[in-house]
Write an enzyme that holds these catalytic residues in place. Structure first.
Site, PDB file in Angstrom:
ATOM      1  CE  LYS A 200       0.946   2.927   6.775  1.00  0.00           C
ATOM      2  NZ  LYS A 200       0.110   2.512   5.674  1.00  0.00           N
TER       3      LYS A 200
ATOM      4  CB  CYS B 212       0.038  -2.322   8.440  1.00  0.00           C
ATOM      5  SG  CYS B 212      -1.233  -1.615   7.377  1.00  0.00           S
TER       6      CYS B 212
END
Length: 406
Positions: free
Chosen positions: A201, A255
Site C-alpha cells: 500500500k 495518501c
C-alpha cells in the site's frame, strides 16, 4: 456482525458498502456530532454516489453509535498521520482504537486494520496491545491488515471495482476476510502476509508521488529556460514506453502527500529518491507563490489583495481539504509574504480561511489575477468569465490566450 471503527473518508463508505451488500454492520466513531448527523439521515462529506449508497445501507439496517460493539469482526479505519519531524507514521489513533476493541471483543474475534501504515507498524505497535490484554494472537484473536485502495471523488466505484490485498498470519484467516470483502468487491483480492500488505500500500502511493515529482521538476526546469513543459511532455509521451504525468501546484490528500514519508522515516538512508521527490512536491506551493509575484511584477500589479486563488480542496470536485496545496500556499504567504490573497471554492461552504468568497462572480469581480489551483468542473465550464483577467493556470486547462503557467 461487523463493527467498523472510524466513520471518516474511508470507514463510512466501507461500512455503507458492506451493509448494502447484506453484511450486518454497526459503525462506531468517538465523534458524537458526526454520529448524530449520520443518525439524522445525512452524510458528513460530499462524494459522488455516497448519498445513494447511504440510503441503500439505511434500508439494509446499518447503525451508527459511539461505543464499541461485542462482535466477532472489527474493521479499524482511523487516520494515520505522520510525525513531521521524524517522518515516521503516528500510529496513536490505531493503537487507541485497538485498545478499545480489546476491552469488549470476545475470544475468537478478528481485528482487521484498514488504516494505511508503514511496514512493521502492526508488529511494533498493534501486536503488543493485543498481547498486553491477555490474548494470544492466532488463538484468541486473529489479526489482519486490509489496506484501503480508494480515492476521494470516485470512492464508491473504486470500492466495488479495485483490486485489494489482505495480509494475515494464517492464510485460512486471510481467506475468511477475503470472503467478507468479496461480498461487494468485484476486483481481485490477493491474500499475503501482513508486512507485505503494509509495504504494497505504501509503495503504491510512493510510486505515484515520485512520478508526480518528476513532472513538477520538469516544470521548474522548463520555467528556468522559458520552455513549454506541456508541449515537451506531450511529445515525450508519444514514445510507447514513456508516460509522464502533468505538473501541478502541489500534492494534497491523505495518501500521496503522507504515505511516502513513512518509508523515509523508517529507512532514512535508503530512500534518497523518495525523500527528494517529496521535497519537490512539498515545494510546489511556494513555487506557485513565486510565480504569482513574478506575474504581478510583470504586469505592474502592486496590491496582492487583487489576486485570487481558485480552489481550496486538494483535488477537483471533492470537499476534502486535507494537505491542500492552497492551504500550504496560504500558510507560506502568512509567514513570509504579504497577506490578503482572496480565495474561493464551490465545494467549501463554511469560512475556513481569511478573505474567502462563496460566489464565483463576486470572487472574480474582486480580483485581477486568478490562480487556478484546483480544476473543478465549475471553472472549466466558466472559462469565458476569465476573459480580461490575468490567469495563472496551474493545470493547463484554460484555453484562453495569454494565460500564464507554472
Amino acid at each position: 456482525m461487523v463493527n467498523v471503527i472510524g466513520l471518516g473518508y474511508i470507514g463510512l463508505p466501507t461500512a455503507l458498502m458492506m451493509a448494502s451488500h447484506g453484511v450486518e454492520v454497526i459503525g462506531t466513531d468517538y465523534n458524537a456530532e458526526l454520529v448524530a448527523t449520520l443518525n439524522a439521515g445525512k452524510t458528513t462529506f460530499k462524494e459522488h454516489g455516497l448519498d445513494e449508497l447511504f440510503r441503500d445501507a439505511l434500508k439494509a439496517g446499518v447503525k451508527f453509535v459511539t461505543d464499541y460493539q461485542v462482535t466477532d469482526t472489527y474493521i479499524v479505519s482511523v487516520p494515520t498521520p505522520y510525525d513531521k519531524f521524524s517522518k515516521k507514521v503516528d500510529a496513536c489513533y490505531v493503537v487507541a482504537a485497538v485498545k478499545e476493541v480489546m476491552r469488549v471483543c470476545p475470544k475468537g474475534a478478528t481485528v482487521v486494520i484498514e488504516s494505511t501504515v508503514s511496514p512493521g507498524t502492526i508488529e511494533k505497535y498493534i501486536r503488543p496491545v493485543i498481547e498486553e490484554n491477555g490474548f494470544t494472537i492466532g488463538e484468541d484473536i486473529n489479526l489482519v491488515h486490509a489496506p484501503e485502495r480508494i480515492i476521494p471523488g470516485n470512492m464508491v466505484y473504486e470500492l466495488l471495482h479495485n483490486n485489494r490485498t489482505i495480509g494475515a498470519d494464517d492464510k485460512a484467516v486471510g481467506e475468511k476476510v477475503k470472503e467478507l470483502y468479496s461480498s461487494f468487491c468485484q476486483g481481485e483480492i490477493v491474500v499475503t502476509d501482513i508486512k507485505t500488505a503494509e509495504m504494497t500500500k505504501v509503495v503504491e502511493n510512493t510510486f505515484r508521488a515520485v512520478n508526480i515529482a518528476f513532472a513538477n521538476e520538469l516544470a521548474k526546469i522548463c520555467r528556468h529556460d522559458n520552455m513549454d513543459v506541456y508541449e515537451i511532455i506531450k511529445i515525450c509521451n508519444m514514445h510507447p514506453r514513456v508516460n509522464i504525468l502533468q505538473p501541478g501546484p502541489g500534492v494534497g490528500g491523505h495518501c500521496i502527500s503522507v504515505d511516502p514519508w513513512f518509508l523515509v522515516g523508517d529507512y532514512p538512508s535508503l530512500t534518497k529518491v523518495i525523500n527528494e521527490s517529496m521535497k519537490t512536491n512539498d515545494g510546489m506551493p511556494d513555487f506557485v507563490l513565486n510565480r504569482i509575484y513574478e506575474i504581478m511584477k510583470e504586469n505592474g500589479m502592486t496590491d496582492v489583495k487583487r489576486v485570487g486563488l481558485y480552489g481550496l480542496t486538494y483535488k477537483e470536485n471533492v470537499d476534502d481539504m486535507r494537505e491542500s496545496p492552497t492551504l500550504q500556499l496560504l500558510e507560506s504567504q502568512e509567514r513570509h509574504l504579504a497577506t490578503g490573497l482572496k480565495v474561493y471554492d464551490p465545494f467549501i461552504e463554511k469560512d475556513v480561511v481569511d478573505n474567502q468568497y462563496h460566489d464565483l462572480d463576486e470572487f472574480l469581480d474582486s480580483v485581477d489575477l486568478v490562480v487556478i489551483m484546483v480544476k473543478h468542473n465549475e471553472i472549466k465550464e466558466n472559462m469565458d468569465k476569465l476573459k480580461g483577467k490575468l490567469v495563472l493556470d496551474c493545470h493547463n486547462i484554460c484555453g484562453l490566450e495569454g494565460v500564464y503557467h507554472i
